[in-house]
Each structure stands twice: as C-alpha cells, then as structure tokens.
Design a protein around this motif. Structure first.
Motif, PDB file in Angstrom:
ATOM      1  N   THR A  19       0.826  -1.204   0.000  1.00  0.00           N
ATOM      2  CA  THR A  19       0.000   0.000   0.000  1.00  0.00           C
ATOM      3  C   THR A  19       0.864   1.259   0.000  1.00  0.00           C
ATOM      4  O   THR A  19       0.604   2.211  -0.743  1.00  0.00           O
ATOM      5  CB  THR A  19      -0.939  -0.002   1.220  1.00  0.00           C
ATOM      6  OG1 THR A  19      -1.791  -1.155   1.160  1.00  0.00           O
ATOM      7  CG2 THR A  19      -1.798   1.254   1.254  1.00  0.00           C
ATOM      8  N   GLY A  20       1.900   1.257   0.841  1.00  0.00           N
ATOM      9  CA  GLY A  20       2.798   2.401   0.875  1.00  0.00           C
ATOM     10  C   GLY A  20       3.484   2.626  -0.465  1.00  0.00           C
ATOM     11  O   GLY A  20       3.597   3.768  -0.935  1.00  0.00           O
ATOM     12  N   LEU A  21       3.940   1.547  -1.094  1.00  0.00           N
ATOM     13  CA  LEU A  21       4.586   1.667  -2.404  1.00  0.00           C
ATOM     14  C   LEU A  21       3.612   2.190  -3.462  1.00  0.00           C
ATOM     15  O   LEU A  21       3.996   2.974  -4.342  1.00  0.00           O
ATOM     16  CB  LEU A  21       5.139   0.306  -2.827  1.00  0.00           C
ATOM     17  CG  LEU A  21       6.339  -0.219  -2.030  1.00  0.00           C
ATOM     18  CD1 LEU A  21       6.629  -1.668  -2.401  1.00  0.00           C
ATOM     19  CD2 LEU A  21       7.572   0.646  -2.269  1.00  0.00           C
ATOM     20  N   TRP A  22       2.358   1.781  -3.375  1.00  0.00           N
ATOM     21  CA  TRP A  22       1.352   2.240  -4.338  1.00  0.00           C
ATOM     22  C   TRP A  22       1.133   3.737  -4.208  1.00  0.00           C
ATOM     23  O   TRP A  22       1.063   4.459  -5.215  1.00  0.00           O
ATOM     24  CB  TRP A  22       0.048   1.485  -4.105  1.00  0.00           C
ATOM     25  CG  TRP A  22      -1.014   1.737  -5.129  1.00  0.00           C
ATOM     26  CD1 TRP A  22      -1.220   1.054  -6.295  1.00  0.00           C
ATOM     27  CD2 TRP A  22      -2.058   2.730  -5.076  1.00  0.00           C
ATOM     28  NE1 TRP A  22      -2.316   1.559  -6.963  1.00  0.00           N
ATOM     29  CE2 TRP A  22      -2.839   2.586  -6.248  1.00  0.00           C
ATOM     30  CE3 TRP A  22      -2.387   3.721  -4.152  1.00  0.00           C
ATOM     31  CZ2 TRP A  22      -3.940   3.403  -6.507  1.00  0.00           C
ATOM     32  CZ3 TRP A  22      -3.471   4.546  -4.414  1.00  0.00           C
ATOM     33  CH2 TRP A  22      -4.244   4.383  -5.578  1.00  0.00           C
ATOM     34  N   TYR A  23       1.029   4.235  -2.978  1.00  0.00           N
ATOM     35  CA  TYR A  23       0.821   5.663  -2.761  1.00  0.00           C
ATOM     36  C   TYR A  23       2.032   6.482  -3.208  1.00  0.00           C
ATOM     37  O   TYR A  23       1.881   7.626  -3.664  1.00  0.00           O
ATOM     38  CB  TYR A  23       0.522   5.947  -1.286  1.00  0.00           C
ATOM     39  CG  TYR A  23      -0.957   5.851  -0.960  1.00  0.00           C
ATOM     40  CD1 TYR A  23      -1.816   6.912  -1.233  1.00  0.00           C
ATOM     41  CD2 TYR A  23      -1.490   4.702  -0.392  1.00  0.00           C
ATOM     42  CE1 TYR A  23      -3.171   6.831  -0.940  1.00  0.00           C
ATOM     43  CE2 TYR A  23      -2.841   4.602  -0.104  1.00  0.00           C
ATOM     44  CZ  TYR A  23      -3.681   5.670  -0.382  1.00  0.00           C
ATOM     45  OH  TYR A  23      -5.027   5.593  -0.110  1.00  0.00           O
ATOM     46  N   LEU A  24       3.209   5.910  -3.100  1.00  0.00           N
ATOM     47  CA  LEU A  24       4.415   6.616  -3.536  1.00  0.00           C
ATOM     48  C   LEU A  24       4.632   6.522  -5.045  1.00  0.00           C
ATOM     49  O   LEU A  24       5.521   7.178  -5.590  1.00  0.00           O
ATOM     50  CB  LEU A  24       5.635   6.045  -2.809  1.00  0.00           C
ATOM     51  CG  LEU A  24       5.719   6.328  -1.302  1.00  0.00           C
ATOM     52  CD1 LEU A  24       6.854   5.526  -0.677  1.00  0.00           C
ATOM     53  CD2 LEU A  24       5.905   7.819  -1.035  1.00  0.00           C
ATOM     54  N   GLY A  25       3.828   5.675  -5.697  1.00  0.00           N
ATOM     55  CA  GLY A  25       3.990   5.484  -7.129  1.00  0.00           C
ATOM     56  C   GLY A  25       5.141   4.561  -7.483  1.00  0.00           C
ATOM     57  O   GLY A  25       5.644   4.583  -8.617  1.00  0.00           O
ATOM     58  N   TRP A  26       5.569   3.760  -6.528  1.00  0.00           N
ATOM     59  CA  TRP A  26       6.733   2.881  -6.732  1.00  0.00           C
ATOM     60  C   TRP A  26       6.354   1.409  -6.879  1.00  0.00           C
ATOM     61  O   TRP A  26       7.240   0.557  -6.958  1.00  0.00           O
ATOM     62  CB  TRP A  26       7.705   3.014  -5.552  1.00  0.00           C
ATOM     63  CG  TRP A  26       8.311   4.372  -5.401  1.00  0.00           C
ATOM     64  CD1 TRP A  26       8.323   5.377  -6.324  1.00  0.00           C
ATOM     65  CD2 TRP A  26       9.003   4.876  -4.253  1.00  0.00           C
ATOM     66  NE1 TRP A  26       8.975   6.483  -5.827  1.00  0.00           N
ATOM     67  CE2 TRP A  26       9.408   6.212  -4.554  1.00  0.00           C
ATOM     68  CE3 TRP A  26       9.322   4.355  -2.995  1.00  0.00           C
ATOM     69  CZ2 TRP A  26      10.105   7.001  -3.657  1.00  0.00           C
ATOM     70  CZ3 TRP A  26      10.017   5.136  -2.099  1.00  0.00           C
ATOM     71  CH2 TRP A  26      10.405   6.450  -2.423  1.00  0.00           C
ATOM     72  N   LEU A  27       5.062   1.113  -6.912  1.00  0.00           N
ATOM     73  CA  LEU A  27       4.662  -0.295  -6.987  1.00  0.00           C
ATOM     74  C   LEU A  27       4.720  -0.761  -8.435  1.00  0.00           C
ATOM     75  O   LEU A  27       3.972  -0.293  -9.296  1.00  0.00           O
ATOM     76  CB  LEU A  27       3.249  -0.474  -6.434  1.00  0.00           C
ATOM     77  CG  LEU A  27       2.777  -1.921  -6.266  1.00  0.00           C
ATOM     78  CD1 LEU A  27       3.686  -2.692  -5.332  1.00  0.00           C
ATOM     79  CD2 LEU A  27       1.344  -1.965  -5.756  1.00  0.00           C
ATOM     80  N   ASN A  28       5.633  -1.675  -8.714  1.00  0.00           N
ATOM     81  CA  ASN A  28       5.787  -2.240 -10.043  1.00  0.00           C
ATOM     82  C   ASN A  28       6.168  -3.710  -9.898  1.00  0.00           C
ATOM     83  O   ASN A  28       6.095  -4.268  -8.792  1.00  0.00           O
ATOM     84  CB  ASN A  28       6.828  -1.464 -10.852  1.00  0.00           C
ATOM     85  CG  ASN A  28       8.142  -1.304 -10.093  1.00  0.00           C
ATOM     86  OD1 ASN A  28       8.622  -2.252  -9.461  1.00  0.00           O
ATOM     87  ND2 ASN A  28       8.720  -0.106 -10.140  1.00  0.00           N
ATOM     88  N   LEU A  29       6.566  -4.341 -10.983  1.00  0.00           N
ATOM     89  CA  LEU A  29       6.900  -5.761 -10.936  1.00  0.00           C
ATOM     90  C   LEU A  29       8.012  -6.046  -9.937  1.00  0.00           C
ATOM     91  O   LEU A  29       7.914  -6.971  -9.125  1.00  0.00           O
ATOM     92  CB  LEU A  29       7.321  -6.247 -12.325  1.00  0.00           C
ATOM     93  CG  LEU A  29       7.814  -7.698 -12.410  1.00  0.00           C
ATOM     94  CD1 LEU A  29       6.739  -8.656 -11.936  1.00  0.00           C
ATOM     95  CD2 LEU A  29       8.249  -8.027 -13.833  1.00  0.00           C
ATOM     96  N   ALA A  30       9.062  -5.211  -9.960  1.00  0.00           N
ATOM     97  CA  ALA A  30      10.207  -5.450  -9.078  1.00  0.00           C
ATOM     98  C   ALA A  30       9.834  -5.253  -7.617  1.00  0.00           C
ATOM     99  O   ALA A  30      10.100  -6.116  -6.771  1.00  0.00           O
ATOM    100  CB  ALA A  30      11.361  -4.535  -9.463  1.00  0.00           C
ATOM    101  N   THR A  31       9.209  -4.114  -7.298  1.00  0.00           N
ATOM    102  CA  THR A  31       8.899  -3.823  -5.894  1.00  0.00           C
ATOM    103  C   THR A  31       7.791  -4.731  -5.374  1.00  0.00           C
ATOM    104  O   THR A  31       7.792  -5.113  -4.198  1.00  0.00           O
ATOM    105  CB  THR A  31       8.496  -2.352  -5.725  1.00  0.00           C
ATOM    106  OG1 THR A  31       7.363  -2.058  -6.572  1.00  0.00           O
ATOM    107  CG2 THR A  31       9.650  -1.426  -6.092  1.00  0.00           C
ATOM    108  N   GLY A  32       6.827  -5.089  -6.245  1.00  0.00           N
ATOM    109  CA  GLY A  32       5.785  -6.012  -5.818  1.00  0.00           C
ATOM    110  C   GLY A  32       6.351  -7.391  -5.510  1.00  0.00           C
ATOM    111  O   GLY A  32       5.965  -8.034  -4.523  1.00  0.00           O
TER     112      GLY A  32
END
Length: 214
Positions: free
Chosen positions: A165-178
C-alpha cells in the motif's frame, strides 16, 4: 502495476495456496476429489471473499476460467510429484507461505484500484491472504493457522499489505517492488516457522500453553 501483472500474481498465489490444500489432503488421506475440493477452497476462497467485499460484480474465480484451472493443475501436480506424507507436511507450510505472500499484495492492490483508502486496503490484503487458509483448515478439521498461538501467520501478511500500500501511494509499486514485497513476506513467514517465533497472547498475564512437539 497493470491489470495483467495483478492477474498473473493472483493466479500464482491461487496455485500456491491450492497446492498447500492438495498437500494437506495427502496428509489427511483424502481421495483425489477431496484434494481438488480442498485445493479449490484455499486457492479461491480468499479471492472470492475479497471480490464480494469490493462489490465489483461476480468474483473473478467464477468469471475467469483460469482461476478454476489453478486448483486442478495443483491437484495433478501433487498427485504425481509428492512422494509421501512426511514430505507433504513440510511442503504444505512452504506453499502456504508463498500463497500468503502473493495474496496480501494482490488483495491490497485490488482494493486500492477499487478506490478504497489505505487502511481498508491493508485490511483487505490481510483478509485475502488468510481467508482461504481458514476455509482449508476448518474443512480439514484442524485449528486455522491464523489462530494458532504456535505460529505467526497474520503479522507477515499485515506487513506485506502495508508495504504494498505504501509503495502504491508513492507510485513505486511495479513488478520489481511487488515481487520484493512478496519475497519479504515469504521470508518472514519461513523464518517464523524455523525459529518458532510467536505472536503475543491475547492477555499478557496469561501463561503461554505448552505444546507437545509432534
């Protein structure tokens, strides 16, 4: 993170959870039909519960045939690959940890994509991750892992959902971070099993019950 990636992670989590259910069926001495049914319960249960809460139309498990293929494939793989009950005992925990790791991320992501706030997304991520496991364990007549004081089950899912959720709000949620988020949850769950980490009891003054190792 696009829809195709979310679907891929969801299907992979469904397969991992379904394998854990089929392996438990081996341990309990169920037949092949029981293996498919138990695998379907754990593989599809959390996602169905998630989709019903989101009220986004028919659950994906009933509208996309790929979801139904996952537990069938899991039952076939377990039937031909697993060599014995002792091996199944170890593999149940490993595949269950994999499903937990993937579903807490995809559950939070689907909630966020549906417009839910951060707290609701984290809660739904945990619900998606533990829901199928509860159905599996109740059906197999054993204490659900999420309620077992000998193991730490919901906490890794909570941390994974919060991280996604935090990564999504920061705009950093992608294949690698997920993927990294899911791997961290999987690692934490496996370490908790290896070192017997336990969550605090419901009341601090209570003595932790002694369990026999079996």
């Amino acid at each position: 993170m696009n829809l195709d990636l979310a679907l891929m992670l969801d299907l992979l989590g469904c397969f991992f959870f379904a394998v854990s259910g089929c392996l438990l069926a081996v341990r309990k001495g169920f037949d092949l039909v029981g293996s498919v049914l138990l695998g379907s319960l754990v593989g599809l249960g959390g996602g169905v519960l998630r989709d019903l809460i989101l009220n986004a139309g028919p659950p994906a498990a009933f509208s996309n045939p790929l979801y139904l293929a996952a537990p069938l494939l899991a039952a076939v793989v377990v039937y031909f690959v697993v060599g014995g009950v002792k091996r199944a005992n170890r593999l149940v925990l490993t595949f269950d940890a994999g499903g937990l790791a993937l579903f807490c991320v995809t559950g939070a992501l689907k909630a966020l994509d549906a417009g839910m706030n951060a707290a609701a997304a984290i809660l739904l991520g945990v619900t998606t991750a533990v829901g199928g496991g509860i159905l599996r364990d109740v059906t197999a007549n054993q204490v659900p892992s999420v309620f077992d004081p000998k193991t730490m089950y919901a906490i890794p899912a909570l941390l994974g959902s919060a991280l996604a959720t935090g990564l999504w709000y920061l705009g950093w949620l992608n294949l690698a971070t997920g993927t990294i988020s899911a791997l961290l949850v999987f690692t934490l769950r496996m370490l908790a099993l290896k070192f017997r980490w336990q969550a605090p009891l419901a009341a601090r003054s209570w003595a932790r019950p002694r369990f026999r190792r079996g």
